[in-house]
Write a protein that holds these residues in place. Structure first.
Motif, mmCIF file in Angstrom:
data_model
loop_
_atom_site.group_PDB
_atom_site.id
_atom_site.type_symbol
_atom_site.label_atom_id
_atom_site.label_comp_id
_atom_site.label_asym_id
_atom_site.label_seq_id
_atom_site.Cartn_x
_atom_site.Cartn_y
_atom_site.Cartn_z
ATOM 1 N N TYR A 34 -25.759 115.292 -14.703
ATOM 2 C CA TYR A 34 -26.685 116.634 -14.624
ATOM 3 C C TYR A 34 -26.879 118.389 -14.682
ATOM 4 N N ILE A 36 -27.616 121.749 -16.323
ATOM 5 C CA ILE A 36 -28.821 122.604 -16.363
ATOM 6 C C ILE A 36 -29.072 123.451 -17.795
ATOM 7 N N ASN A 37 -29.232 123.284 -18.914
ATOM 8 C CA ASN A 37 -28.806 124.097 -20.142
ATOM 9 C C ASN A 37 -29.800 125.425 -20.117
ATOM 10 N N HIS A 38 -28.699 126.410 -19.411
ATOM 11 C CA HIS A 38 -30.081 127.739 -19.800
ATOM 12 C C HIS A 38 -30.325 128.659 -21.029
ATOM 13 N N ARG A 40 -30.886 126.338 -23.390
ATOM 14 C CA ARG A 40 -31.443 125.785 -24.112
ATOM 15 C C ARG A 40 -30.906 125.849 -25.659
ATOM 16 N N ASN A 52 -28.476 114.101 -18.280
ATOM 17 C CA ASN A 52 -29.967 114.657 -17.667
ATOM 18 C C ASN A 52 -29.419 115.872 -18.231
ATOM 19 N N ILE A 53 -30.405 116.701 -18.740
ATOM 20 C CA ILE A 53 -30.389 117.601 -19.506
ATOM 21 C C ILE A 53 -31.805 118.559 -19.269
ATOM 22 N N ILE A 54 -31.512 120.245 -18.110
ATOM 23 C CA ILE A 54 -32.738 120.477 -17.512
ATOM 24 C C ILE A 54 -32.766 121.703 -18.999
ATOM 25 N N ILE A 56 -33.779 124.888 -19.365
ATOM 26 C CA ILE A 56 -34.900 126.346 -19.128
ATOM 27 C C ILE A 56 -34.747 127.608 -19.906
ATOM 28 N N LEU A 75 -32.492 121.080 -6.219
ATOM 29 C CA LEU A 75 -32.058 120.241 -7.476
ATOM 30 C C LEU A 75 -31.776 119.520 -6.908
#
Length: 290
Positions: A34, A36-38, A40, A52-54, A56, A75
């Motif tokens: 996972y 988290i792509n701060h 994007r 799993n790319i999130i 933000i 998370l």
């Protein structure tokens, strides 16, 4: 129930993300990673394809690290319902099992007890620019074999019970210390001089854009240009750190256990984290792990 999920948050640190993906993506499968792509970032999204790319927003704001760990804590709490273990940390932190144990990290976690928080011993991989001139390409360990003790990075980062982690992941609201002999967290910030300079340039640009001081942003001082120091001089000083023979760190774990206790009235627990100022050469068996 799946065995393990790996969780991190990244903003443009593609050098470290590549290592994180090589390590955890290979061990656990990208479907269990996972990211988290701060901000994007397009390059982060491309590199992490299959994970799993999130995404933000990347707007600059104060209290960055407090907000980051609030997100990570929630998370981790959710993923723990679907995985036996959740491994969480910064993108430049990788957990390994000593190859002398005869198993990799995934196999180790398959047999690890549930209902715990595991704390690996922290080591910083340092680039000895006086004697290590091999560039890093596909692997870091091998071209880089020197490590220094880093108690600050002995983090409670493998979670399989309800728990809250402190900002930075340094402390947990968990009253036991499980620190297995074969488990290590390797911090990569100093593993390559060129990568360090590039990463610091990016981080200094972020804090400049925020336009607030260290206290307001709740980020480490190293993000700020005024606290950075002279890059090459920092790396040259690694040669002055006392070199230890062998690779027996059982005494470190004993000191952690003896000093473990409540962190005031915060609900968190801690152990003493002195600056031991010692370095080691990683045994050859670690080469190629990532």
């Amino acid at each position: 129930m799946q065995t393990v999920a790996a969780v991190t948050m990244v903003r443009d640190d593609t050098f470290f993300l590549k290592a994180w993906l090589r390590h955890y993506g290979t061990l656990f499968g990208r479907e269990n990673c996972y990211v988290i792509n701060h901000g994007r970032g397009a390059e982060v999204a491309a590199l992490a394809e299959g994970c799993n790319i999130i995404g933000i927003p990347g707007d600059p704001h104060k209290n960055f690290d407090i907000k980051r760990w609030s997100l990570l804590n929630n998370l981790v709490g959710g993923l723990r319902r679907y995985y036996r273990h959740v491994l969480v940390g910064d993108v430049d932190e990788l957990v390994v099992v000593d190859p002398a144990k005869g198993v990799n990290l995934r196999d180790w976690l398959e047999d690890a007890a549930d209902g715990r928080v595991y704390t690996p011993v922290g080591l910083e991989v340092i680039h000895r620019i006086d004697i290590e001139d091999t560039p890093i390409t596909d692997t870091i360990l091998g071209p880089r074999r020197h490590v220094r003790l880093a108690p600050h990075y002995s983090k409670p980062c493998i979670v399989s019970t309800p728990v809250k982690l402190a900002r930075g992941g340094h402390f947990a609201q968990y009253n036991k210390l499980h620190t297995p002999d074969e488990l290590y967290l390797l911090h990569l910030k100093w593993c390559d001089f060129t990568a360090y300079v590039e990463a610091m340039d990016r981080r200094n640009a972020v804090t400049s854009e925020i336009g607030a001081g260290i206290k307001e942003t709740a980020i480490g001082q190293h993000w700020f240009a005024e606290a950075r120091g002279e890059d090459r001089a920092i790396f040259e000083k690694f040669a002055e750190i006392e070199m230890e023979d062998g690779f027996d760190l059982s005494w470190v774990r004993r000191k952690m256990q003896r000093s473990f206790g409540p962190r005031g009235t915060t609900g968190y627990y801690e152990f003493r984290r002195p600056d031991f100022a010692k370095q080691f050469v990683l045994p050859e068996r670690f080469s190629g792990l990532f």
